[in-house]
Write a protein that holds these residues in place. Structure first.
Motif, short mmCIF file in Angstrom:
data_model
loop_
_atom_site.label_atom_id
_atom_site.label_comp_id
_atom_site.label_asym_id
_atom_site.label_seq_id
_atom_site.Cartn_x
_atom_site.Cartn_y
_atom_site.Cartn_z
N GLU A 175 25.32 36.92 45.72
CA GLU A 175 26.19 37.57 44.72
C GLU A 175 26.90 38.89 45.22
OE1 GLU A 175 24.48 37.44 40.77
OE2 GLU A 175 25.64 35.48 40.65
N THR A 176 26.72 39.01 46.60
CA THR A 176 27.31 40.20 47.19
C THR A 176 28.76 40.02 48.04
OG1 THR A 176 26.07 39.78 49.24
CG2 THR A 176 25.35 41.34 47.53
N HIS A 177 29.13 38.91 48.32
CA HIS A 177 30.34 38.37 49.19
C HIS A 177 30.87 37.33 48.31
CE1 HIS A 177 28.17 40.88 52.24
NE2 HIS A 177 29.00 40.88 52.73
N PHE A 178 32.11 37.23 48.22
CA PHE A 178 32.90 36.17 47.36
C PHE A 178 34.23 35.83 48.15
CE2 PHE A 178 29.91 37.29 44.22
CZ PHE A 178 29.54 36.00 43.57
N LYS A 179 34.67 34.80 47.89
CA LYS A 179 35.87 34.27 48.22
C LYS A 179 36.79 34.00 46.93
CE LYS A 179 35.09 32.16 52.61
NZ LYS A 179 35.17 30.84 53.39
N VAL A 180 37.99 34.45 46.79
CA VAL A 180 38.72 34.20 45.46
C VAL A 180 40.00 33.65 46.11
CG1 VAL A 180 39.90 35.19 43.59
CG2 VAL A 180 37.44 35.86 44.09
N ARG A 181 40.49 32.63 45.39
CA ARG A 181 41.73 32.08 45.70
C ARG A 181 42.24 31.95 44.07
NH1 ARG A 181 44.29 27.47 45.00
NH2 ARG A 181 42.38 26.21 44.96
N ILE A 182 43.50 32.66 43.96
CA ILE A 182 44.05 32.66 42.54
C ILE A 182 45.53 32.60 42.62
CG2 ILE A 182 43.98 35.17 42.76
CD1 ILE A 182 43.76 35.40 39.67
N VAL A 183 46.36 31.75 41.89
CA VAL A 183 47.50 31.76 41.69
C VAL A 183 48.12 32.06 40.43
CG1 VAL A 183 49.60 29.99 41.73
CG2 VAL A 183 47.68 29.71 43.57
N SER A 184 48.58 32.76 40.28
CA SER A 184 49.21 33.64 38.89
C SER A 184 50.77 33.84 38.83
CB SER A 184 48.32 34.75 38.33
OG SER A 184 48.78 35.22 37.17
N LYS A 185 51.46 33.51 37.78
CA LYS A 185 52.80 33.97 37.37
C LYS A 185 52.80 35.38 37.34
CE LYS A 185 54.17 29.79 35.19
NZ LYS A 185 54.66 29.41 33.61
N LYS A 186 51.71 36.21 37.15
CA LYS A 186 51.67 37.68 37.09
C LYS A 186 51.92 38.33 38.35
CE LYS A 186 49.30 38.21 32.71
NZ LYS A 186 48.49 39.29 32.05
N PHE A 187 52.01 37.50 39.73
CA PHE A 187 52.00 38.04 41.05
C PHE A 187 53.38 37.82 41.33
CE2 PHE A 187 47.32 36.69 41.53
CZ PHE A 187 46.86 37.89 41.16
N ASP A 188 54.22 37.31 40.63
CA ASP A 188 55.53 37.02 41.03
C ASP A 188 56.17 38.45 41.45
OD1 ASP A 188 57.79 35.30 41.48
OD2 ASP A 188 58.61 35.69 39.45
N GLY A 189 56.91 38.41 42.63
CA GLY A 189 57.26 39.52 43.02
C GLY A 189 56.82 40.62 43.66
N MET A 190 55.34 40.47 43.67
CA MET A 190 54.53 41.41 44.26
C MET A 190 54.06 41.24 45.75
SD MET A 190 51.68 41.66 41.08
CE MET A 190 50.59 43.05 41.80
N SER A 191 54.02 42.21 46.42
CA SER A 191 53.46 42.09 47.84
C SER A 191 52.09 41.59 47.85
CB SER A 191 54.04 43.29 48.70
OG SER A 191 52.91 44.19 48.12
N ARG A 192 51.85 41.04 49.12
CA ARG A 192 50.48 40.50 49.16
C ARG A 192 49.50 41.74 48.99
NH1 ARG A 192 48.97 37.37 54.62
NH2 ARG A 192 50.07 35.84 53.13
N VAL A 193 49.68 43.08 49.59
CA VAL A 193 48.91 44.04 49.51
C VAL A 193 48.80 44.31 47.84
CG1 VAL A 193 48.86 46.69 49.72
CG2 VAL A 193 49.37 45.05 51.70
N ALA A 194 49.96 44.21 47.11
CA ALA A 194 49.97 44.85 45.74
C ALA A 194 48.99 43.72 44.80
CB ALA A 194 51.27 44.97 45.19
N MET A 195 48.96 42.49 45.36
CA MET A 195 48.38 41.20 44.68
C MET A 195 46.95 41.54 44.95
SD MET A 195 50.02 37.75 45.47
CE MET A 195 51.05 37.96 46.70
#
Length: 92
Positions: free
Chosen positions: A44-64
């Motif tokens: 429980e120290t290292h994780f991978k997360v893949r997330i798709v959300s409408k809240k990311f619309d228009g955001m840069s990769r860094v901002a997400m």
């Protein structure tokens, strides 16, 4: 008591209402690396997360990525060492 994976899933669901979310504990691959020392046997120290959300619309990769990291601030403060994030807005 919930584990970190469940807390991450709950936090991200509440913050981003994702259309798709995968949370994977990748700690075993990092045994012996920085951040793993002193970790619980469960990892429980290292994780991978893949997330798709409408809240990311228009955001840069860094901002997400910043938004996800900010949402999980308390997890980083309590032992989460590394998070591999693949965040995106829905296609289309």
């Amino acid at each position: 008591m919930t584990n970190r994976s469940e807390r991450i899933r709950t936090t991200l669901t509440q913050a981003f209402a994702p259309e798709d979310l995968d949370v994977v504990d990748d700690s075993a691959r990092h045994a012996g690396h920085a951040g793993h020392a002193g970790a619980s046997p469960e990892g429980e120290t290292h994780f991978k997360v893949r997330i798709v959300s409408k809240k990311f619309d228009g955001m840069s990769r860094v901002a997400m990525q910043r938004a996800v990291n900010d949402a999980l601030k308390s997890e980083f403060e309590s032992g989460l060492h590394a998070l591999n994030i693949r965040a995106s807005a829905p296609a289309g």
